[in-house]
Design an enzyme around this catalytic site. Structure first.
Site, PDB file in Angstrom:
ATOM      1  CB  SER A 153      -9.964  -3.234  -6.150  1.00  0.00           C
ATOM      2  OG  SER A 153     -10.651  -2.445  -7.103  1.00  0.00           O
ATOM      3  CE1 TYR A 211      -5.358  -3.257  -9.462  1.00  0.00           C
ATOM      4  CE2 TYR A 211      -7.754  -3.173  -9.635  1.00  0.00           C
ATOM      5  CZ  TYR A 211      -6.578  -2.790  -9.010  1.00  0.00           C
ATOM      6  OH  TYR A 211      -6.634  -1.953  -7.913  1.00  0.00           O
TER       7      TYR A 211
END
Ligand SMILES: NC(=O)c1ccc[n+]([C@@H]2O[C@H](COP(=O)([O-])OP(=O)(O)OC[C@H]3O[C@@H](n4cnc5c(N)ncnc54)[C@H](O)[C@@H]3O)[C@@H](O)[C@H]2O)c1
Length: 255
Positions: free
Chosen positions: A148, A161
């Site tokens: 990401s 995350y």
């Protein structure tokens, strides 16, 4: 037929980017293994690919569970005798249906921290740990990790995350270094905001969606746009590319 005859495991192929990749890889000639923990979504995906005249099999798998992963790899080797491509795509994130808290470090309970890392980072580790020996034996292989922009930028508000995705980036580089000698390539995609169920709730918030659309292309991405990046990295067209950390983000990270 850019992946003709290749055996490709795609984790999290029941939804979003994994689903788009499964359909594309199958259309390009791969035998696609849908490694997904959601039974309904996995079965549906398998049926859709088979109905389109292509090859796929669903094997229900929780990538954070070691025995699930070993069972999956054994079944794939029994079925096809080899594994050419592993797309470590599955992850958990921002949707409100997610039971995990996406928050800055001080507000992140240890259990949520462990669960988020357990899937988003340990999942990629476990899948790679059991697929790599098969690839080493056959002296070829191709691993694509889905990280990401959070993995490379200081994006705040989802610290577990972000840490997990940073781990995936670091793991990509070191795996590329360690396993290149076995003719195994390891690359990583860093998507920007992609219109999948994972961020569907976030997109309903006008402030958040305005931020997601702030890149030069002025829009969020489509799952198919990640699938095409994964296809390039998974195919022989990228045969001299390894250790690449590739943003696919409409230019969001360069502004
Ligand atoms: N959507 C975005 O904006 C975005 C941005 C950057 C990175 N990503 C990453 O892209 C990847 C794909 O996400 P998506 O947007 O397609 O989301 P998604 O929620 O649509 O799909 C994720 C899939 O992974 C599966 N999954 C989750 N945990 C699993 C587990 N333990 N075992 C097996 N399967 C599991 C889910 O059931 C689901 O089918 C994720 O790693 C995510 O972190 C997404």
């Amino acid at each position: 037929m850019r992946l003709e005859g290749k055996v490709a495991i795609i984790t999290g192929a029941g939804s979003g980017q994994g689903k788009a990749s499964a359909k594309l890889f199958a259309k390009e000639g791969a035998k696609v293994v849908i490694a997904e923990w959601n039974e309904e979504a996995g079965k549906r995906m398998e049926q859709e690919i088979v109905d389109a005249g292509n090859e796929a099999v669903f094997i229900q798998t929780d990538i954070s569970d070691e025995s699930n992963v070993t069972l999956l790899v054994d079944q794939v080797v029994d079925m096809y005798g080899r594994i050419d491509i592993l797309f470590n795509n599955a992850g958990i994130g921002f949707s409100s249906s997610s039971k995990y808290k996406m928050a800055p470090l001080l507000e992140t309970p240890l259990k949520d921290w462990n669960d988020i890392l357990g899937i988003n980072l340990n999942g990629a580790y476990l899948m790679s740990k059991y697929v790599l020996p098969v690839m080493i034996k056959q002296k070829s292989g191709n691993i694509v990790n889905n990280s990401s922009l959070n993995g490379v930028l200081g994006v705040t508000g989802a610290d577990a995350y972000t840490a997990a995705k940073g781990g995936v980036v670091a793991l990509t580089r070191v795996m590329a270094v360690d396993y290149g000698k076995y003719n195994i390539r390891v690359n990583c995609i860093c998507p920007g905001a992609i219109d999948t169920p994972m961020i569907a709730d976030a997109l309903k918030n006008p402030e958040v969606s305005k931020n997601y659309e702030a890149g030069p292309l002025g829009r969020v991405g489509k799952p198919e746009e990640i699938a095409y990046a994964a296809l390039f990295l998974a195919s022989d067209e990228s045969s001299y590319v390894t250790g690449l950390i590739m943003p696919v983000d409409g230019g969001w990270s360069v502004v």
